[in-house]
Design a protein around this motif. Structure first.
Motif, short mmCIF file in Angstrom:
data_model
loop_
_atom_site.label_atom_id
_atom_site.label_comp_id
_atom_site.label_asym_id
_atom_site.label_seq_id
_atom_site.Cartn_x
_atom_site.Cartn_y
_atom_site.Cartn_z
N GLU A 135 -0.99 1.47 1.59
CA GLU A 135 -0.62 2.74 0.95
C GLU A 135 -1.25 2.89 -0.43
OE1 GLU A 135 3.69 3.60 1.15
OE2 GLU A 135 3.67 2.06 2.72
N ALA A 136 -1.71 1.79 -1.02
CA ALA A 136 -2.35 1.86 -2.34
C ALA A 136 -3.83 2.18 -2.15
CB ALA A 136 -2.19 0.54 -3.06
N LYS A 137 -4.35 3.04 -3.01
CA LYS A 137 -5.74 3.45 -2.86
C LYS A 137 -6.52 3.29 -4.16
CE LYS A 137 -5.23 5.81 1.22
NZ LYS A 137 -4.47 4.83 2.02
N LEU A 138 -7.76 2.83 -4.02
CA LEU A 138 -8.66 2.77 -5.17
C LEU A 138 -9.15 4.21 -5.39
CD1 LEU A 138 -10.14 0.84 -7.11
CD2 LEU A 138 -11.93 0.59 -5.40
N ILE A 139 -8.98 4.76 -6.61
CA ILE A 139 -9.38 6.16 -6.78
C ILE A 139 -10.47 6.40 -7.81
CG2 ILE A 139 -7.21 7.17 -5.91
CD1 ILE A 139 -6.39 7.58 -8.85
N LEU A 140 -10.74 5.42 -8.69
CA LEU A 140 -11.79 5.68 -9.69
C LEU A 140 -12.37 4.39 -10.25
CD1 LEU A 140 -13.31 7.89 -11.36
CD2 LEU A 140 -11.51 7.72 -13.06
N GLN A 141 -13.67 4.46 -10.58
CA GLN A 141 -14.32 3.38 -11.33
C GLN A 141 -14.99 4.02 -12.53
OE1 GLN A 141 -17.71 2.82 -12.35
NE2 GLN A 141 -18.45 1.02 -11.29
N VAL A 142 -14.73 3.48 -13.71
CA VAL A 142 -15.46 3.92 -14.90
C VAL A 142 -16.09 2.68 -15.54
CG1 VAL A 142 -15.36 5.10 -17.13
CG2 VAL A 142 -13.90 5.85 -15.26
N HIS A 143 -17.33 2.40 -15.14
CA HIS A 143 -18.11 1.27 -15.67
C HIS A 143 -17.44 -0.10 -15.61
CE1 HIS A 143 -20.85 4.35 -16.26
NE2 HIS A 143 -20.30 4.86 -17.34
N ASP A 144 -16.44 -0.35 -16.47
CA ASP A 144 -15.84 -1.69 -16.36
C ASP A 144 -14.34 -1.60 -16.08
OD1 ASP A 144 -15.03 -0.73 -18.75
OD2 ASP A 144 -15.83 -2.35 -19.98
N GLU A 145 -13.92 -0.43 -15.60
CA GLU A 145 -12.49 -0.27 -15.32
C GLU A 145 -12.30 0.31 -13.91
OE1 GLU A 145 -9.60 3.12 -17.20
OE2 GLU A 145 -11.60 3.18 -18.06
N LEU A 146 -11.22 -0.16 -13.24
CA LEU A 146 -10.90 0.33 -11.89
C LEU A 146 -9.48 0.88 -11.90
CD1 LEU A 146 -12.24 -2.53 -9.55
CD2 LEU A 146 -13.34 -0.35 -10.08
N ILE A 147 -9.26 1.97 -11.17
CA ILE A 147 -7.93 2.57 -11.12
C ILE A 147 -7.44 2.67 -9.67
CG2 ILE A 147 -6.52 4.59 -11.72
CD1 ILE A 147 -8.52 5.22 -13.91
N VAL A 148 -6.20 2.20 -9.46
CA VAL A 148 -5.59 2.25 -8.14
C VAL A 148 -4.33 3.11 -8.22
CG1 VAL A 148 -4.30 0.85 -6.45
CG2 VAL A 148 -6.48 0.01 -7.36
N GLU A 149 -4.12 3.94 -7.21
CA GLU A 149 -2.88 4.72 -7.13
C GLU A 149 -2.00 4.00 -6.10
OE1 GLU A 149 -1.70 9.46 -6.76
OE2 GLU A 149 -3.50 8.74 -5.73
N ALA A 150 -0.86 3.49 -6.56
CA ALA A 150 -0.03 2.66 -5.68
C ALA A 150 1.42 3.12 -5.69
CB ALA A 150 -0.09 1.21 -6.16
N PRO A 151 2.15 2.93 -4.57
CA PRO A 151 3.57 3.25 -4.56
C PRO A 151 4.27 2.46 -5.66
CG PRO A 151 2.81 2.76 -2.34
CD PRO A 151 1.68 2.42 -3.26
N GLU A 152 5.23 3.10 -6.34
CA GLU A 152 5.93 2.45 -7.45
C GLU A 152 6.38 1.02 -7.12
OE1 GLU A 152 9.08 4.85 -9.29
OE2 GLU A 152 7.58 6.45 -9.40
N ALA A 153 6.96 0.86 -5.93
CA ALA A 153 7.50 -0.45 -5.56
C ALA A 153 6.42 -1.51 -5.41
CB ALA A 153 8.30 -0.32 -4.26
N GLN A 154 5.18 -1.06 -5.20
CA GLN A 154 4.09 -2.03 -4.98
C GLN A 154 3.17 -2.19 -6.17
OE1 GLN A 154 2.10 -0.57 -1.48
NE2 GLN A 154 3.84 -0.97 -0.14
N ALA A 155 3.55 -1.59 -7.31
CA ALA A 155 2.66 -1.57 -8.48
C ALA A 155 2.27 -2.98 -8.94
CB ALA A 155 3.31 -0.80 -9.62
N ASP A 156 3.26 -3.88 -8.98
CA ASP A 156 2.96 -5.22 -9.48
C ASP A 156 2.01 -5.95 -8.56
OD1 ASP A 156 4.58 -4.60 -11.52
OD2 ASP A 156 6.28 -5.85 -10.92
N LYS A 157 2.21 -5.78 -7.27
CA LYS A 157 1.33 -6.41 -6.27
C LYS A 157 -0.09 -5.84 -6.40
CE LYS A 157 0.38 -8.79 -2.46
NZ LYS A 157 -0.21 -10.10 -2.68
N ALA A 158 -0.17 -4.51 -6.59
CA ALA A 158 -1.48 -3.87 -6.74
C ALA A 158 -2.19 -4.41 -7.99
CB ALA A 158 -1.33 -2.35 -6.82
N ALA A 159 -1.42 -4.57 -9.07
CA ALA A 159 -1.99 -5.08 -10.31
C ALA A 159 -2.51 -6.51 -10.10
CB ALA A 159 -0.95 -5.06 -11.42
N GLN A 160 -1.75 -7.28 -9.34
CA GLN A 160 -2.14 -8.66 -9.06
C GLN A 160 -3.45 -8.71 -8.26
OE1 GLN A 160 0.73 -10.82 -6.66
NE2 GLN A 160 -0.72 -12.50 -6.35
#
Length: 402
Positions: A347-372
């Motif tokens: 359910e979590a999706k990679l939505i953007l890359q800006v040179h040295d940064e990546l952004i994922v949109e993740a369900p609130e309950a899975q945020a920590d796992k996505a960060a890991q």
């Protein structure tokens, strides 16, 4: 080609299809707020000028500043007086109108490019911005983003940063944003195999402070904030093959002083000096420079007989393996993050890359796992002589997560 660029095609398609949610209501409010500020500034400018004129016309502005208000022209152009940012910067303290004009330009650009510009490209069905990512535009291997370019959302001014508040996660989701810490300097330490730099990164020391203490020959704990920021300019400048002239301008010192700084730097970071000599020599021989993963960039400039062009070629040769390798690494990280999310957090999706940064949109309950997952895959993308570090933050908007 097989291991980085081809698998990345799928990842980029995924980014474009997912898009980035924009809070249209907030964007409109921000545009209105900017509109009001622009109107107020316009009135101030007219009052100080003693008449109404088109502020966006360099020609009319030139007449007001240099004929009516009798400021001393800095530079003339074919059509009249130059009124670009450099010129205004020099006139800043000569008349109060100049600051208002500079602020007016900044806000007008923000409003037209970002507020009106972004609103024009929001997809009416998804309410998301679906940027286009291209792999074959930049010469260094970085990705580029167009329609709109999400990689140049301003970060330097408080107002520019406000734009990031408009980029949000959907209901029940959060944004998890991770960026590499000083990836280009870490790549430089690795490629140049510079012992001083490698030790600083391995011991998790502040590299800019270490540089200041090395170059100025003072203990690490005595480095002042100003000395650190000059060293930072040198560190990043070296990565771009900076010359004494540009450095002098960046850190406000004389050219001989800047030259001494660069020379002292290269004495202390002897690995970097050896790397620069080696990479420029091989580019002169082959006509190209290459990244750690074999991406080639042809550099015809280095074979030029014109001294200025040749010097540019040398700078390109020094910078390409560093910036290009960093770009390759983040691409590898993107592929790894994409695959792991697909497997473990569909359910979590990679939505953007800006040179040295990546952004994922993740369900609130899975945020920590996505960060890991983000942190592990970014840090594990490649094995270097120094640790690669990535820090993840989360928030409802890009502003909060950054």
């Amino acid at each position: 080609y097989q291991e980085v660029e081809l698998p990345l095609v799928t990842v980029l398609a995924h980014l474009e299809i997912n898009g980035f949610l924009v809070d249209d209501h907030q964007l409109k409010e921000f545009a209105d707020k900017l509109g009001e500020k622009i109107d107020a500034l316009t009135n101030e400018i007219y009052m100080l000028a003693g008449e109404e004129f088109n502020i966006n016309s360099p020609k009319q502005l030139g007449v007001i500043l240099f004929e009516k208000l009798e400021l001393k022209p800095v530079k003339k152009t074919k059509t009249g007086y130059a009124t670009n940012a450099d010129v205004l910067e020099k006139l800043r303290d000569k008349h109060p109108i100049v600051n208002f004009i500079m602020e007016y330009r900044q806000l007008a650009k923000l409003k037209s490019t970002y507020c009106d510009g972004l609103r024009a490209v929001v997809n009416p069905n998804t309410h998301r911005i679906h940027s286009v990512f291209t792999q074959t535009v930049t010469v260094t291997g970085r990705l580029s983003s167009t329609e709109p370019n999400l990689q140049n959302i301003p970060t330097r001014t408080e107002l520019g940063r406000e734009i990031r508040k408009m980029f949000v996660a959907k209901e029940g989701y959060v944004l998890v944003d991770a960026d590499y810490s000083q990836i280009e300097l870490r790549v430089l330490a690795h490629i140049a195999n510079d012992k001083t730099m490698i030790n600083a990164f391995r011991n998790n020391e502040d590299i800019h402070a270490v540089t200041a203490s090395q170059v100025l020959g003072i203990p690490l704990e005595d480095v002042t904030k100003e000395q650190r920021s000059s060293a930072k300019a040198v560190n990043f400048g070296i990565v771009y093959g900076i010359g004494a002239f540009s450095l002098a301008k960046d850190i406000n010192v004389s050219v001989p002083e800047a030259k001494r700084y660069i020379d002292d730097y290269l004495t202390h970071y002897s690995g970097v000096k050896a790397y620069m000599d080696k990479v420029t020599a091989s580019a002169e021989k082959d006509g190209w420079a290459v990244t750690m993963f074999g991406r080639k960039r042809f550099i015809p400039e280095i074979l030029s007989t014109n001294k200025t062009v040749k010097a540019l070629g040398k700078r390109i040769a020094m910078n390409t393996p560093i910036q290009g390798t960093a770009a390759d690494i983040i691409k590898i990280a993107m592929i790894r993050v994409y695959r792991r999310l697909k497997e473990e957090l569909p359910e979590a999706k990679l939505i953007l890359q800006v040179h040295d940064e990546l952004i994922v949109e993740a369900p609130e309950a899975q945020a920590d796992k996505a960060a890991q997952i983000l942190t592990e895959e970014m840090q594990g993308a490649v094995k270097l002589a120094v640790p690669l570090t990535a820090d993840a933050k989360e928030g409802r908007s890009w502003y909060e997560a950054h």
